[in-house]
Write an enzyme that holds these catalytic residues in place. Structure first.
Site, PDB file in Angstrom:
ATOM      1  N   PHE A 128      12.980  27.207 -22.056  1.00  0.00           N
ATOM      2  CA  PHE A 128      12.603  28.510 -22.040  1.00  0.00           C
ATOM      3  C   PHE A 128      13.408  29.867 -21.342  1.00  0.00           C
ATOM      4  O   PHE A 128      14.381  29.969 -21.661  1.00  0.00           O
ATOM      5  CB  PHE A 128      11.599  29.096 -23.191  1.00  0.00           C
ATOM      6  N   ILE A 129      13.177  29.552 -20.223  1.00  0.00           N
ATOM      7  CA  ILE A 129      13.290  30.529 -19.647  1.00  0.00           C
ATOM      8  C   ILE A 129      14.439  30.044 -18.256  1.00  0.00           C
ATOM      9  O   ILE A 129      15.053  30.376 -17.761  1.00  0.00           O
ATOM     10  CB  ILE A 129      11.554  29.861 -18.184  1.00  0.00           C
TER      11      ILE A 129
ATOM     12  N   ASP B 211      16.324  17.948 -16.458  1.00  0.00           N
ATOM     13  CA  ASP B 211      15.162  17.988 -17.890  1.00  0.00           C
ATOM     14  C   ASP B 211      15.240  16.888 -17.999  1.00  0.00           C
ATOM     15  O   ASP B 211      16.218  16.039 -19.319  1.00  0.00           O
ATOM     16  CB  ASP B 211      16.081  19.413 -18.925  1.00  0.00           C
TER      17      ASP B 211
ATOM     18  N   THR C  91       9.523  19.295 -23.783  1.00  0.00           N
ATOM     19  CA  THR C  91       9.155  19.881 -24.397  1.00  0.00           C
ATOM     20  C   THR C  91      10.361  20.876 -24.980  1.00  0.00           C
ATOM     21  O   THR C  91      10.559  21.518 -25.660  1.00  0.00           O
ATOM     22  CB  THR C  91       8.808  21.225 -24.279  1.00  0.00           C
ATOM     23  N   GLY C  92      11.726  21.091 -24.111  1.00  0.00           N
ATOM     24  CA  GLY C  92      13.404  21.691 -23.734  1.00  0.00           C
ATOM     25  C   GLY C  92      13.558  21.058 -24.894  1.00  0.00           C
ATOM     26  O   GLY C  92      14.107  20.166 -25.525  1.00  0.00           O
TER      27      GLY C  92
ATOM     28  N   ASP D  76      14.455   9.036  -6.812  1.00  0.00           N
ATOM     29  CA  ASP D  76      15.911   8.593  -6.827  1.00  0.00           C
ATOM     30  C   ASP D  76      16.556   9.612  -7.387  1.00  0.00           C
ATOM     31  O   ASP D  76      17.512  10.112  -6.213  1.00  0.00           O
ATOM     32  CB  ASP D  76      16.147   6.933  -6.946  1.00  0.00           C
TER      33      ASP D  76
ATOM     34  N   GLN E 246      10.951  25.259 -12.565  1.00  0.00           N
ATOM     35  CA  GLN E 246      10.630  25.078 -13.983  1.00  0.00           C
ATOM     36  C   GLN E 246       9.577  23.990 -14.681  1.00  0.00           C
ATOM     37  O   GLN E 246       9.044  24.767 -15.224  1.00  0.00           O
ATOM     38  CB  GLN E 246      11.147  25.997 -14.455  1.00  0.00           C
TER      39      GLN E 246
ATOM     40  N   TYR F 249      -4.282  22.940 -17.673  1.00  0.00           N
ATOM     41  CA  TYR F 249      -2.801  23.755 -17.163  1.00  0.00           C
ATOM     42  C   TYR F 249      -3.131  24.818 -15.975  1.00  0.00           C
ATOM     43  O   TYR F 249      -2.361  24.626 -14.891  1.00  0.00           O
ATOM     44  CB  TYR F 249      -2.846  24.426 -18.263  1.00  0.00           C
TER      45      TYR F 249
ATOM     46  N   VAL G   9       5.442  34.851 -20.115  1.00  0.00           N
ATOM     47  CA  VAL G   9       6.760  35.463 -20.619  1.00  0.00           C
ATOM     48  C   VAL G   9       7.033  35.484 -22.117  1.00  0.00           C
ATOM     49  O   VAL G   9       7.047  34.722 -22.873  1.00  0.00           O
ATOM     50  CB  VAL G   9       7.270  34.791 -19.881  1.00  0.00           C
TER      51      VAL G   9
HETATM   52  N1  LIG Z   1       6.406  31.153 -20.379  1.00  0.00           N
HETATM   53  C1  LIG Z   1       5.089  31.323 -20.023  1.00  0.00           C
HETATM   54  O1  LIG Z   1       4.845  32.660 -20.693  1.00  0.00           O
HETATM   55  C2  LIG Z   1       5.057  30.656 -18.994  1.00  0.00           C
HETATM   56  C3  LIG Z   1       4.239  31.708 -18.534  1.00  0.00           C
HETATM   57  C4  LIG Z   1       3.702  31.432 -16.805  1.00  0.00           C
HETATM   58  C5  LIG Z   1       4.062  30.450 -16.998  1.00  0.00           C
HETATM   59  N2  LIG Z   1       5.246  29.540 -17.248  1.00  0.00           N
HETATM   60  C6  LIG Z   1       5.813  28.937 -16.472  1.00  0.00           C
HETATM   61  O2  LIG Z   1       7.174  28.141 -16.243  1.00  0.00           O
HETATM   62  C7  LIG Z   1       7.353  27.174 -16.965  1.00  0.00           C
HETATM   63  C8  LIG Z   1       9.338  27.040 -17.730  1.00  0.00           C
HETATM   64  O3  LIG Z   1       8.487  27.647 -19.026  1.00  0.00           O
HETATM   65  P1  LIG Z   1       8.601  27.312 -20.121  1.00  0.00           P
HETATM   66  O4  LIG Z   1       8.031  28.413 -21.330  1.00  0.00           O
HETATM   67  O5  LIG Z   1      10.549  27.760 -20.491  1.00  0.00           O
HETATM   68  O6  LIG Z   1       8.509  26.098 -21.566  1.00  0.00           O
HETATM   69  P2  LIG Z   1       9.215  25.177 -22.380  1.00  0.00           P
HETATM   70  O7  LIG Z   1       8.410  23.867 -21.960  1.00  0.00           O
HETATM   71  O8  LIG Z   1      10.401  25.760 -22.604  1.00  0.00           O
HETATM   72  O9  LIG Z   1      10.075  24.487 -20.461  1.00  0.00           O
HETATM   73  C9  LIG Z   1       9.387  23.526 -19.833  1.00  0.00           C
HETATM   74  C10 LIG Z   1      10.918  22.853 -19.873  1.00  0.00           C
HETATM   75  O10 LIG Z   1      10.740  21.656 -18.549  1.00  0.00           O
HETATM   76  C11 LIG Z   1      11.308  20.588 -19.162  1.00  0.00           C
HETATM   77  N3  LIG Z   1      10.154  20.052 -18.943  1.00  0.00           N
HETATM   78  C12 LIG Z   1       8.999  19.584 -18.640  1.00  0.00           C
HETATM   79  N4  LIG Z   1       8.472  18.509 -17.525  1.00  0.00           N
HETATM   80  C13 LIG Z   1       9.298  17.624 -17.727  1.00  0.00           C
HETATM   81  C14 LIG Z   1       9.230  16.818 -16.454  1.00  0.00           C
HETATM   82  N5  LIG Z   1       8.192  15.171 -15.742  1.00  0.00           N
HETATM   83  N6  LIG Z   1      10.776  16.209 -15.974  1.00  0.00           N
HETATM   84  C15 LIG Z   1      11.932  17.489 -16.020  1.00  0.00           C
HETATM   85  N7  LIG Z   1      11.738  18.092 -17.242  1.00  0.00           N
HETATM   86  C16 LIG Z   1      10.543  18.761 -17.592  1.00  0.00           C
HETATM   87  C17 LIG Z   1      10.716  20.263 -20.854  1.00  0.00           C
HETATM   88  O11 LIG Z   1      12.030  19.425 -21.242  1.00  0.00           O
HETATM   89  C18 LIG Z   1      11.759  21.359 -20.597  1.00  0.00           C
HETATM   90  O12 LIG Z   1      12.750  21.970 -21.102  1.00  0.00           O
HETATM   91  C19 LIG Z   1       6.927  26.694 -16.871  1.00  0.00           C
HETATM   92  O13 LIG Z   1       6.771  25.453 -15.551  1.00  0.00           O
HETATM   93  C20 LIG Z   1       5.445  27.254 -17.453  1.00  0.00           C
HETATM   94  O14 LIG Z   1       4.268  26.319 -16.930  1.00  0.00           O
HETATM   95  C21 LIG Z   1       5.873  29.280 -18.346  1.00  0.00           C
END
Ligand SMILES: NC(=O)c1ccc[n+]([C@@H]2O[C@H](COP(=O)([O-])OP(=O)(O)OC[C@H]3O[C@@H](n4cnc5c(N)ncnc54)[C@H](O)[C@@H]3O)[C@@H](O)[C@H]2O)c1
Length: 316
Positions: free
Chosen positions: A19-20, A39, A43-44, A69, A84, A152, A182
């Site tokens: 998302f972000i 990515d 979850t994306g 690597d 992210q 978390y 967010v």
């Molecule tokens: N959405 C919110 O309100 C919020 C609030 C505080 C912090 N965050 C942080 O912002 C970041 C983005 O969150 P989001 O809401 O977009 O979530 P999201 O699940 O949409 O995005 C996370 C992305 O990271 C990828 N991912 C997860 N593990 C991975 C790995 N080991 N290697 C590569 N890619 C990986 C997922 O496939 C996904 O595309 C996160 O770090 C989250 O902790 C989000």
């Protein structure tokens, strides 16, 4: 081309299919950066990058940030990393703390090592307001002692500590952005771990009552995605390091949020249902945002109403 340079500047967005990360990727491409997305699609989804998939400045690599690597190769020539990637859910971390730790803590360490070894100029790290825990003082100020209550939140705090340690130990510039709830277009709505705003929209659209955990008096500072994207870019371009709150500076109770959304969606005939509070959820949350304002000019531009309108329209 950025700032009159002939070669486009290359940046890396981990979690860029989320998302972000996908909104950030779109904006960076718009600004003329070359963007490498890393990515693992856990979850994306590549669907989130549909609008920019044919942009020649975009490169997408599907692997885990724990694959060191491949990550080091992807970091070659990169100026900024926007980290992210994470498993971004409190309840999921409670049911499976080990996988959260692996993705969030080991993953962040792996990103920092690659950034150090590739000579990256700055890492901007997605931290979370959850690091404050349930301390009753509002608003949350960066100098408060963190009190993470869920696996978390611990993982996000550990990532911040690693960022600070890499700045102190290796001179790698890092900034941690503590996002406060967010929301915006494309946020996942239908998983068991979905955030409250997309979940409410999805249920209301189906004519079903939104579910509120607890008595509905708990409050949150909701931050529109475009403000979070701008905060990331400002932080990357600034010489300042450290941890900063990124919120709207306003809060609303979940009951009020729900009734505002029902009105906006013309479904005042629906009433929410209340369930037991969830473990690990904090009661109130509100960001003090003056530190980020002073350090790199962060200023939220979207009211909750404007943000909700754009988000609801996107689900239409
Ligand atoms: N959405 C919110 O309100 C919020 C609030 C505080 C912090 N965050 C942080 O912002 C970041 C983005 O969150 P989001 O809401 O977009 O979530 P999201 O699940 O949409 O995005 C996370 C992305 O990271 C990828 N991912 C997860 N593990 C991975 C790995 N080991 N290697 C590569 N890619 C990986 C997922 O496939 C996904 O595309 C996160 O770090 C989250 O902790 C989000």
């Amino acid at each position: 081309m950025i700032n009159g340079q002939s070669e486009p500047v290359k940046v890396l967005v981990t979690g860029g299919a989320g998302f972000i990360g996908s909104h950030l990727t779109e904006e960076l491409l718009d600004m003329g950066y070359r963007v490498c997305v890393v990515d693992d699609l856990s979850t994306g989804s590549l669907d989130n990058l549909k609008q920019v998939s044919s942009n020649p400045g975009l490169e997408v690599r599907c692997f885990s940030v724990n694959d060191r690597d491949l990550l080091l190769k992807a970091c070659k020539g990169v100026r900024y990393i926007f980290h992210q990637a994470a498993i971004p859910s409190v309840p999921r971390s409670i049911s499976d703390p080990l996988s959260t730790n692996h993705a969030n803590v080991n993953g962040t360490l792996s990103v920092l090592v690659a950034a150090r070894d590739a000579g990256v100029k700055k890492v901007v790290y997605a931290s979370s307001s959850s690091v404050y825990g349930d301390t009753p003082t509002l608003p949350k100020v960066e100098e408060m002692v963190p009190n993470p209550l869920s696996p978390y939140a611990v993982s996000k705090m550990a990532g911040e500590h690693y960022c600070a340690a890499f700045t102190a130990s290796y001179g790698l510039a890092t900034t941690s952005l503590r996002y406060f709830n967010v929301y915006g277009p494309r946020q996942a709505a239908d998983s068991a771990y979905a955030a409250v705003i997309p979940k409410f929209i999805s249920l209301i659209k189906k004519g079903k009552p939104p579910q509120i955990f607890g008595d509905g008096c708990q409050s949150r500072d909701f931050t529109f995605i475009k403000d979070v994207v701008r905060a990331n870019i400002l932080a990357a371009q600034s010489p300042e390091t450290g941890a900063y709150n990124i919120g709207s500076g306003m809060r609303i109770s979940l009951s009020e949020l729900c009734s505002q959304m029902l009105k906006m969606m013309d479904r005042t005939d629906i009433t929410p249902v209340y369930a037991s509070p969830r473990p690990g959820d904090v009661l109130h949350s509100l960001a003090e945002i003056s530190l980020a304002k002073i350090a790199f000019g962060y200023n939220p531009l979207y009211s909750l109403e404007q943000g909700l309108k754009a988000t609801i329209e996107d689900y239409e």
